[in-house]
Design a protein around this motif. Structure first.
Motif, mmCIF file in Angstrom:
data_model
loop_
_atom_site.group_PDB
_atom_site.id
_atom_site.type_symbol
_atom_site.label_atom_id
_atom_site.label_comp_id
_atom_site.label_asym_id
_atom_site.label_seq_id
_atom_site.Cartn_x
_atom_site.Cartn_y
_atom_site.Cartn_z
ATOM 1 N N SER A 1 -4.713 3.792 6.370
ATOM 2 C CA SER A 1 -3.265 3.910 6.262
ATOM 3 C C SER A 1 -2.552 3.012 5.869
ATOM 4 N N MET A 2 -2.676 1.904 6.164
ATOM 5 C CA MET A 2 -1.811 0.664 5.507
ATOM 6 C C MET A 2 -2.302 0.461 4.056
ATOM 7 N N ARG A 3 -3.526 0.689 3.689
ATOM 8 C CA ARG A 3 -3.936 0.416 2.161
ATOM 9 C C ARG A 3 -3.134 1.580 1.457
ATOM 10 N N ARG A 4 -3.161 2.819 1.955
ATOM 11 C CA ARG A 4 -2.505 3.812 1.139
ATOM 12 C C ARG A 4 -0.950 3.577 1.022
ATOM 13 N N LEU A 5 -0.327 2.987 2.061
ATOM 14 C CA LEU A 5 0.926 2.663 1.932
ATOM 15 C C LEU A 5 1.379 1.614 0.914
ATOM 16 N N LEU A 6 0.418 0.426 0.854
ATOM 17 C CA LEU A 6 0.515 -0.676 -0.078
ATOM 18 C C LEU A 6 0.469 -0.125 -1.657
ATOM 19 N N ASN A 7 -0.672 0.992 -1.493
ATOM 20 C CA ASN A 7 -0.777 1.398 -2.911
ATOM 21 C C ASN A 7 0.565 2.182 -3.314
ATOM 22 N N LEU B 1 3.131 -7.650 7.162
ATOM 23 C CA LEU B 1 4.059 -8.901 6.545
ATOM 24 C C LEU B 1 3.942 -8.598 5.154
ATOM 25 N N THR B 2 2.670 -8.549 4.647
ATOM 26 C CA THR B 2 2.553 -8.575 3.170
ATOM 27 C C THR B 2 3.225 -7.130 2.601
ATOM 28 N N CYS B 3 3.141 -6.239 3.240
ATOM 29 C CA CYS B 3 3.595 -4.965 2.817
ATOM 30 C C CYS B 3 5.219 -5.077 2.834
ATOM 31 N N LYS B 4 5.625 -5.789 3.852
ATOM 32 C CA LYS B 4 7.107 -5.685 3.997
ATOM 33 C C LYS B 4 7.641 -6.566 2.757
ATOM 34 N N SER B 5 7.120 -7.909 2.484
ATOM 35 C CA SER B 5 7.488 -8.826 1.460
ATOM 36 C C SER B 5 7.368 -7.987 -0.010
ATOM 37 N N VAL B 6 6.383 -7.193 -0.205
ATOM 38 C CA VAL B 6 6.448 -6.675 -1.503
ATOM 39 C C VAL B 6 7.491 -5.337 -1.573
ATOM 40 N N ILE B 7 7.837 -4.713 -0.500
ATOM 41 C CA ILE B 7 8.445 -3.615 -0.402
ATOM 42 C C ILE B 7 10.245 -4.224 -0.632
ATOM 43 N N TYR B 8 10.630 -5.520 -0.004
ATOM 44 C CA TYR B 8 11.872 -5.738 -0.454
ATOM 45 C C TYR B 8 11.832 -6.703 -1.567
ATOM 46 N N ARG B 9 10.940 -7.108 -2.140
ATOM 47 C CA ARG B 9 10.975 -7.949 -3.117
ATOM 48 C C ARG B 9 12.001 -7.805 -4.311
ATOM 49 N N ASN C 1 18.097 -1.473 -10.703
ATOM 50 C CA ASN C 1 18.860 -1.568 -9.588
ATOM 51 C C ASN C 1 19.495 -0.243 -9.141
ATOM 52 N N ASN C 2 19.833 0.538 -9.751
ATOM 53 C CA ASN C 2 20.337 1.883 -9.360
ATOM 54 C C ASN C 2 19.367 2.973 -8.753
ATOM 55 N N GLN C 3 18.054 2.635 -8.982
ATOM 56 C CA GLN C 3 17.313 3.592 -8.520
ATOM 57 C C GLN C 3 16.227 2.834 -7.132
ATOM 58 N N PHE C 4 16.008 1.591 -7.215
ATOM 59 C CA PHE C 4 14.942 1.096 -6.181
ATOM 60 C C PHE C 4 15.586 1.186 -4.773
ATOM 61 N N PRO C 5 17.073 1.076 -4.516
ATOM 62 C CA PRO C 5 17.234 0.729 -3.129
ATOM 63 C C PRO C 5 16.966 2.020 -2.481
ATOM 64 N N SER C 6 17.122 3.343 -2.674
ATOM 65 C CA SER C 6 16.790 4.444 -1.820
ATOM 66 C C SER C 6 15.235 4.434 -1.728
ATOM 67 N N VAL C 7 14.438 4.111 -2.684
ATOM 68 C CA VAL C 7 12.859 4.032 -2.644
ATOM 69 C C VAL C 7 12.551 2.928 -1.658
ATOM 70 N N VAL C 8 13.186 1.893 -1.866
ATOM 71 C CA VAL C 8 12.975 0.773 -0.536
ATOM 72 C C VAL C 8 13.201 1.166 0.678
ATOM 73 N N SER C 9 14.264 1.734 0.796
ATOM 74 C CA SER C 9 14.789 2.319 2.302
ATOM 75 C C SER C 9 13.766 3.162 2.768
ATOM 76 N N GLU C 10 13.193 4.139 1.984
ATOM 77 C CA GLU C 10 12.281 5.115 2.514
ATOM 78 C C GLU C 10 10.876 4.259 2.890
ATOM 79 N N LEU C 11 10.309 3.454 1.936
ATOM 80 C CA LEU C 11 9.163 2.722 2.228
ATOM 81 C C LEU C 11 9.254 1.839 3.199
ATOM 82 N N GLY C 12 10.297 1.187 3.458
ATOM 83 C CA GLY C 12 10.803 0.341 4.724
ATOM 84 C C GLY C 12 10.485 1.247 6.037
ATOM 85 N N HIS C 13 11.279 2.384 5.852
ATOM 86 C CA HIS C 13 11.049 3.426 7.108
ATOM 87 C C HIS C 13 9.564 3.649 7.352
ATOM 88 N N GLN C 14 8.920 4.173 6.405
ATOM 89 C CA GLN C 14 7.338 4.600 6.485
ATOM 90 C C GLN C 14 6.623 3.155 7.149
#
Length: 619
Positions: A414-420, A484-492, A437-450
């Protein structure tokens, strides 16, 4: 005017209109549509037909009409063919959420070969969001970070080398080990490799052990796999000895040397027979294995299929990424083929073994693609939503260990699927929104929630706190590093937004600072939590070295912007020495032949750490 004449007049008008001709020969021109009376029709003494008269079209308009109608018919035919070709399960999968997509296929349902073939060619809905695909040439690798303009003055850090490693061709004599030690080595394999990637049933493990104890080692694939299990068991025990202590102990040096030598000898003996397994990979051989029965499958087909997976794991232990990749690819391609032509009356254990090998290949392939994005893909990620998740399967002697192994495997999948999905949605070359910058904030928010949902749903034995405290288990420590790897990539993307503005970052929205803080904090904690984890050392040393190089590079880029320095921990200068101390020790566990790419990563980490220390002293 009589009713008969009026009726005849209307009939004539309708006929002329249908043929696209003028309704009245005496009309001067087209109706002008005036109300209450049409001037043109009044002058001609006819009834007004404004709004119903035919519109004269040019030849181009008529050609366009024909093209539009033809295209509509083709689309209808295509939709009908898709509905008839794709399995009903896939049609349901295309409307399900990623969280529930794993339940589409059941162990008793075979996947149509035409479906997998079309998906492999990129036809049909293979790019659906339900498939956690890592886009080729994505922009989140360490190589991409090295190309950031912020490192323009540090070009000396970047060194490109092409090295080639070869495996010794000399075949040593058959190693000897006492019966008691053979049993212990098989248990080491079971508790290590077969716990993290539980693909081999206990019945198969017992059969291989009996085969080895009987002394009937021959030149066949069964003997090859038995020798491989011994090689991985010795290597797993070698890593375990290393992870149970913080500092080297001289009295264990002899034991470690013996395990290293035995593992190498068993592996070379097995590698001498690998061409037998490769030669058996033919349509006739696979078909015979399919229909011969469960016993033949357990002793031949499952062994043959497991060979390439295990070879890839051993090369990962040797820190040879390209050799490991070649066997991962072979295992993944073979697994796709076997899943494509699976009969409906197959034994459940046989199908479950294929499913588990598939998911093991999926994890390993994605791990390599996360750092080497240009590698050719096997296509297994394009069908992962069609493959059932691991089910009931006996791989451990203890029932509690069996349950823990299965849950750990599911957590890693499940983590590998989320990372992909993170890599694809944010960093895909053409479609990634991470640089918009206009699109990624909403995507980052959803991925961070997941990501947080994944963490909260972990079983108690694997749970961890997001800090530097010890975890409840080694498995929890490994999963925390993944988190932690996934979190750093999400908010990069927030950090790259801040870096692109330089010293004017203060003018950015407050969320940019918060996202940058989360990214840098995750990077720092990822480095500080690096420990002697059995799973990491055995399989992920090479990948971990590149991941840690990314951490220090990102930290260096942030330190170059004055406004972002306050977001960096004061302990940042300790990151490099801590990382290099561990990775340098890991490099020499397999032997004296150090992986060139891992060595280059340690040099890069050391150089960047010196620059970070210098920057901190200047402040």
């Amino acid at each position: 005017m009589s009713p008969d004449r009026e009726t005849e007049s209307h009939k004539r008008k309708r006929t002329c209109l249908a043929l696209g001709l003028s309704a009245t020969p005496v009309a001067i021109g087209k109706c002008d549509g005036r109300r209450p009376s049409c001037t043109t029709c009044t002058q001609g003494g006819t009834d007004c037909v404004y709004g119903a008269e035919a519109i004269n079209k040019s030849k181009s308009d008529m050609i366009l009409d024909v093209a539009i109608r033809s295209e509509g018919l083709l689309l209808q035919l295509s939709a009908q063919l898709v509905r008839r070709t794709l399995p009903e399960a896939y049609a349901q999968a295309s409307h399900r959420s990623p969280a529930n997509i794993s339940s589409v296929a059941s162990p008793g349902n075979a996947i149509s070969p035409s479906t997998l073939s079309n998906l492999g060619r990129g036809e049909g809905p293979s790019d659906h969001i339900s498939n956690a695909i890592l886009s080729p040439f994505h922009a989140s690798t360490t190589e991409s970070i090295l190309s950031w303009p912020h490192f323009g003055e540090f070009r000396s850090l970047i060194k490109e080398k092409c090295t080639q490693n070869t495996v010794s061709q000399a075949v040593p004599p058959q190693p000897y080990m006492a019966k008691r030690d053979i049993g212990k080595t098989f248990r080491d394999f079971e508790r290590g490799i077969n716990c993290w990637y539980p693909t081999m049933a206990r019945s198969t493990t017992k059969s291989l052990k009996e085969h080895l104890l009987s002394g009937a080692v021959e030149y066949n694939t069964r003997s090859c796999l038995a020798l491989l299990v011994m090689a991985l068991g010795c290597s797993s025990e070698l890593v375990r000895l290393f992870t149970t202590r913080e500092t080297p102990e001289p009295h264990l040096a002899e034991v470690e040397a013996e395990k290293r030598l035995l593992g190498s000898m068993y592996f070379e003996c097995a590698f001498d027979k690998i061409h037998l397994a490769q030669a058996e990979f033919t349509a006739d051989a696979v078909q015979c294995l399919f229909f011969t029965g469960y016993v033949i499958f357990r002793e031949k087909s499952s062994l043959h299929q497991g060979l390439t997976t295990i070879f890839s794991l051993y090369f990962s232990f040797l820190q040879r990424p390209l050799q490991a990749w070649s066997f991962i690819s072979a295992a993944a391609i073979k697994c796709r083929l076997l899943l494509s032509y699976t009969p409906s009356d197959q034994p459940p254990e046989r199908l479950e073994s294929l499913h588990r090998i598939f998911w093991s290949c999926y994890i390993l392939e994605s791990d390599f693609l996360a750092e080497l994005s240009a590698l050719p893909q096997t296509g297994i990620a394009e069908i992962e939503s069609l493959i059932p998740l691991p089910g009931e399967y006996s791989t451990q002697e203890s029932q509690s260990d069996q349950e823990k192994s299965s849950l750990y495997f599911l957590a890693c999948i499940s983590m590998r699927r989320l990372l992909n999905r993170v890599h694809d949605l944010l960093y895909a070359r053409n479609d990634g929104v991470g640089f918009d910058n206009n699109q990624f904030p909403s995507v980052v928010s959803e991925l961070g929630h997941q990501l947080e949902e994944w963490k909260d749903l972990l079983p108690f034995h694997f749970q961890f706190s997001v800090d530097l405290d010890p975890t409840k288990s080694p498995e929890g420590a490994f999963l925390r590093q993944r988190y932690l790897t996934c979190k750093s990539v999400i908010y990069r993307p927030y950090l790259t937004w801040a870096l692109s503005n330089g010293e004017e970052v203060a003018e950015c929205p407050p969320i940019v600072f918060e996202g940058s803080r989360l990214c840098l904090e995750a990077c720092w904690m990822h480095a500080q939590n690096l420990r002697n984890i059995h799973h990491t050392i055995m399989v992920d040393t090479w990948i971990c070295s590149l991941s840690m190089a990314s951490v220090v590079l990102i930290t260096l880029a942030a330190s170059r912007v004055h406004s972002l320095r306050q977001l960096i921990s004061h302990q940042v200068i300790e990151i490099g020495p801590h990382i290099n101390d561990l990775i340098t020790r890991w490099m020499y566990i397999p032997g004296d032949e150090v992986s060139p790419s891992v060595l280059e990563s340690t040099k890069l980490i050391a150089n960047v750490s010196a620059l970070l220390k210098l920057s901190r002293n200047q402040d």
